[in-house]
Enzyme design. Structure first.
Site, PDB file in Angstrom:
ATOM      1  N   HIS A   7      -0.483 -34.114 -11.479  1.00  0.00           N
ATOM      2  CA  HIS A   7      -0.825 -33.091 -10.495  1.00  0.00           C
ATOM      3  C   HIS A   7      -2.293 -33.177 -10.101  1.00  0.00           C
ATOM      4  O   HIS A   7      -3.096 -33.858 -10.744  1.00  0.00           O
ATOM      5  CB  HIS A   7      -0.512 -31.698 -11.040  1.00  0.00           C
ATOM      6  CG  HIS A   7      -1.279 -31.351 -12.296  1.00  0.00           C
ATOM      7  ND1 HIS A   7      -0.944 -31.870 -13.529  1.00  0.00           N
ATOM      8  CD2 HIS A   7      -2.359 -30.534 -12.502  1.00  0.00           C
ATOM      9  CE1 HIS A   7      -1.785 -31.385 -14.442  1.00  0.00           C
ATOM     10  NE2 HIS A   7      -2.650 -30.591 -13.845  1.00  0.00           N
ATOM     11  N   ASP A  15      -2.565 -33.387 -17.930  1.00  0.00           N
ATOM     12  CA  ASP A  15      -3.277 -32.586 -18.916  1.00  0.00           C
ATOM     13  C   ASP A  15      -2.895 -33.044 -20.316  1.00  0.00           C
ATOM     14  O   ASP A  15      -1.764 -33.471 -20.558  1.00  0.00           O
ATOM     15  CB  ASP A  15      -2.926 -31.100 -18.765  1.00  0.00           C
ATOM     16  CG  ASP A  15      -3.423 -30.522 -17.451  1.00  0.00           C
ATOM     17  OD1 ASP A  15      -4.457 -31.006 -16.959  1.00  0.00           O
ATOM     18  OD2 ASP A  15      -2.779 -29.598 -16.929  1.00  0.00           O
ATOM     19  N   ARG A  41     -12.815 -19.937  -5.141  1.00  0.00           N
ATOM     20  CA  ARG A  41     -11.566 -19.704  -5.867  1.00  0.00           C
ATOM     21  C   ARG A  41     -11.838 -19.792  -7.363  1.00  0.00           C
ATOM     22  O   ARG A  41     -12.503 -20.726  -7.834  1.00  0.00           O
ATOM     23  CB  ARG A  41     -10.524 -20.747  -5.467  1.00  0.00           C
ATOM     24  CG  ARG A  41      -9.200 -20.611  -6.216  1.00  0.00           C
ATOM     25  CD  ARG A  41      -8.274 -21.772  -5.901  1.00  0.00           C
ATOM     26  NE  ARG A  41      -7.024 -21.677  -6.627  1.00  0.00           N
ATOM     27  CZ  ARG A  41      -6.339 -22.696  -7.119  1.00  0.00           C
ATOM     28  NH1 ARG A  41      -6.801 -23.927  -6.936  1.00  0.00           N
ATOM     29  NH2 ARG A  41      -5.208 -22.519  -7.753  1.00  0.00           N
ATOM     30  N   HIS A  50      -4.163 -36.034 -12.099  1.00  0.00           N
ATOM     31  CA  HIS A  50      -4.331 -36.233 -13.531  1.00  0.00           C
ATOM     32  C   HIS A  50      -3.154 -35.646 -14.297  1.00  0.00           C
ATOM     33  O   HIS A  50      -2.366 -34.867 -13.765  1.00  0.00           O
ATOM     34  CB  HIS A  50      -5.630 -35.568 -14.014  1.00  0.00           C
ATOM     35  CG  HIS A  50      -5.638 -34.073 -13.856  1.00  0.00           C
ATOM     36  ND1 HIS A  50      -5.806 -33.466 -12.614  1.00  0.00           N
ATOM     37  CD2 HIS A  50      -5.480 -33.069 -14.750  1.00  0.00           C
ATOM     38  CE1 HIS A  50      -5.757 -32.154 -12.765  1.00  0.00           C
ATOM     39  NE2 HIS A  50      -5.547 -31.892 -14.051  1.00  0.00           N
TER      40      HIS A  50
END
Length: 716
Positions: free
Chosen positions: A697, A647, A707, A645
């Site tokens: 990314h 941002d 995480r 995607h």
């Protein structure tokens, strides 16, 4: 006595660079322009148009031959031009004849023969070559070039002017192959002091006659003055007569060619728009060009039924239209069936590809093109994404009448600085803003524009699809996104890649509109968007994770912040909504709407509604500001990764909150375009990267443990 003085003057002149008969102005009739063109491309037609504007006499060499001279990126090459020129000069016996040899596919004239000949005469040499900042193709010859006090030092073979006898002398030693380098041949003549003096060669060091763009893009600007438009070299304050987009500067010559010579000026606007038109008025319906309209539905989209209503309203005979409909969304099948049930018989033919056929979007584009290629009667392919609003009923007619191989209307989104074209490209082939972009987008410059990128909607000639664009992999690339790969391949074949922005005739908007009409109220399920002051919270989700829970969509932030107004088809809504009673009595009549063995009640309800209806959230008057930061958790059995995607930010900040190897295994961020992965920074450290456009990314899978990262956006 006067005769003796004249003879003496001529005798002394014979030892100077200019012969006696050159002391006056060179008659324009003594000039002949030679160029080589084995194919008639858009760039070649642009060259001829500029030459005709200034009344140059042109002779084209090489027509009907196959090109064997290589290309601009790889030496050797260009020897075929030298052979053709040498042959043409053999037929020229007039010693006063001035010959200009220029390339044609990437060259435009910006002034006429009088200025060209005057500047040639002022150079005080018998042959003048264009000059370049960069040496090519043999850099080892750099030290052998004569030094100059000011200006460009290296010879460019794409343009030169000289007297016929001197050019014949210059070419007398040529015996190379068509694939040999013309640039290297002329360079070796120039760096040889004896040859240079004998032929009387110099370079146009300060770009008074020739402007090569390679290595000089920052030097050249448009100059509008007194009803004229020129290219100005700001480094030397000169106005070149000939502009050459040599090497990798084809996009820049396309940009300059939107204006030069006199194609667009503030006083007259677009002078090209009325050239070569194909008028349709007065034709009988059976005489209209056959058009295949390709409609592409690749994601859930509000108002698909409205799209088809607008399609029906196009003022074009439906019996001269064929429809190719590609639908990837099960939810939209009823909308398409309803349209075809009532109107399929009005069209000459319809081909539908539904989600059950499992054909990927790129293949669908090729299938649509083939539907036109394989139909001998098809003259145009009109491609439209379903989120385009066809506001102008004459759009298809206008685009056809402009008679271009590839053309698109400019689209807008109300209240946003967005269009479906780019004015320029960056070094890596993505978006860059051109000097005229804002004026075009805001409608201050109307006309036809040669641009490097177009998306969402375009019209392409069938002959172009059958010849220049016949390859089956037009949308495939190892480095570019599909739409950019397609535009790149079109640019390589269709040189004048045009865009129309004549808003009084063509105006398309994307669906995201702030205005709400009565038709919106008729939706079976609708909800207003809710917010909590000071918190990044809403009552809808933009996407679902693999297990059916929250996932953020790419447009989520723009919707929440009110940058995208309208109705949105979303997978989850809670707290408040409006349902039609008829919908409850039919599609949602089951008593267990909120029950599920695996989902929470509200999520179970939305899941069952989604199978029947479009869940629409209304965003119409939100004015909210947020300082955005949030925590993301990745777990192997929950949300282990994030799909590729962009941002909605200028920069994205990603802060590691726990430790790789201790708290979790795997994870990290991968930038697809650069094939570069960042496994994880140390706990408390941040990764900063551009959000929009350049850094496509994905979040890599977390394979063990949990995480945590904190994400914040700069300029969201």
């Amino acid at each position: 006595m006067r005769g003796v003085l004249g003879m003496l003057a001529c005798l002394f002149a014979s030892f100077s660079p200019l012969a006696c008969n050159q002391q006056g102005s060179i008659p324009e009739g003594d000039l002949l322009v030679l160029t080589v063109a084995t194919q008639e491309t858009d760039g070649f037609r642009r060259f001829l148009r500029s030459a005709k504007h200034f009344n140059y006499t042109i002779k084209v060499l090489g027509r009907g031959e196959s090109w064997k001279g290589g290309d601009y990126m790889s030496p050797p090459g260009g020897g075929q031009k030298v052979r053709l020129l040498k042959s043409a000069l053999e037929d020229i016996q007039d010693e006063n004849r001035v010959i200009l040899l220029v390339d044609s596919y990437d060259v435009i004239f910006s002034s006429g023969p009088r200025e060209l000949l005057k500047k040639f005469q002022q150079a005080k040499h018998r042959v003048v070559f264009s000059a370049e900042t960069l040496i090519w193709p043999d850099r080892h010859l750099e030290d052998k070039h004569p030094h100059v006090r000011e200006g460009k030092r290296f010879l460019g073979a794409g343009g030169f002017i000289g007297y016929a006898p001197n050019l014949k002398q210059m070419l007398s030693d040529w015996s190379g192959a068509d694939s040999d380098s013309d640039q290297l041949f002329f360079t070796k003549l120039y760096i040889n002091p004896e040859k240079r003096k004998s032929i009387n060669i110099t370079l146009d060091n300060k770009c008074r006659l020739f402007q090569n763009l390679h290595g000089a893009l920052d030097e050249v600007v448009l100059k509008f003055e007194d009803g004229r438009v020129r290219a100005r070299n700001v480094l030397y304050n000169t106005l070149p007569v000939i502009i050459h987009g040599n090497g990798p500067t084809k996009l820049q010559i396309n940009y300059l060619g939107n204006y030069i010579p006199h194609l667009w000026m503030f006083e007259t606007g677009c002078t090209l728009c009325n050239e070569g038109l194909r008028p349709l008025s007065g034709l009988q319906e059976s005489q209209y060009p056959m058009v295949v309209i390709g409609i592409f539905i690749q994601q859930p989209t509000p108002f698909v039924s409205v799209f088809f209503e607008r399609l029906l309203n196009l003022k074009y005979p439906k019996n001269r239209l064929q429809l190719f409909i590609y639908n990837q969304e099960l939810h939209h099948e009823p909308h398409i069936r309803s349209f075809l049930e009532y109107h399929e018989s009005e069209y000459q033919g319809v081909k539908l590809i539904g989600p059950e056929e499992d054909i990927d979007p790129l293949t669908s584009r090729d299938i649509g093109f083939d539907m036109c290629r394989d139909n001998i009667d098809c003259e145009y392919f009109f491609s439209i994404d379903v989120d385009v609003v066809l506001k102008n009923e004459d759009m298809l007619r206008i685009l056809i009448e402009l008679n271009k191989p590839f053309i698109a209307p400019m689209m807008t989104k109300p209240g946003r600085l967005w269009t479906n074209f780019w004015g320029a490209l960056s070094a890596d082939g993505y978006y860059a803003r051109s000097e005229d972009y804002m004026d075009i987008v805001k409608g201050r410059r109307m006309g036809l524009w040669n641009v490097p990128y177009i998306s969402h909607i375009f019209l392409i000639k069938a002959d172009t699809l059958r010849t220049d664009l016949k390859d089956p992999d037009l949308f495939e690339s190892a480095t570019l996104d599909p739409d950019m790969a397609f535009c790149s391949k079109v640019r390589n074949k269709v040189r004048q890649y045009t865009q129309i922005t004549r808003r009084n005739k063509i105006h398309s908007n994307q669906l995201y509109s702030q205005s709400m009409s009565s038709r919106h109220i008729s939706l079976p399920f609708i909800a207003p968007m809710m917010t909590k002051p000071g918190r990044l919270w809403t009552n809808f989700w933009g996407a679902l994770s693999a297990d059916g829970y929250y996932a953020r969509s790419e447009d989520y932030m723009d919707i929440v912040k009110g940058r995208r107004m309208g109705l949105w088809n979303v997978p989850y809504i809670s707290h408040i909504f409006l349902i039609k009673a008829d919908t409850l009595r039919t599609d949602l009549k089951d008593p267990d709407l909120f029950e599920s063995a695996t989902l929470d009640p509200d999520m179970a309800f939305c899941s069952k509604v989604r199978n029947k209806l479009c869940l629409c959230v209304c965003v119409c008057l939100l004015q909210a500001q947020f300082d955005l930061a949030f925590v993301v958790r990745y777990k192997p059995d929950e949300q282990p990764a994030l799909r590729p995607h962009h941002d909605a930010s200028t920069f994205t900040i990603n802060i590691a909150l726990n430790q790789l190897g201790i708290d979790y295994q795997g994870g990290g961020c991968r930038f697809l375009r650069y094939n570069c992965s960042v496994n994880a920074p140390r706990r408390g450290w941040a990764l900063l990267h551009p959000g929009r456009l350049t850094h496509y990314h994905e979040g890599l899978p977390t394979v063990e443990g949990v995480r945590y990262i904190s994400v914040s956006f700069v300029d969201p």
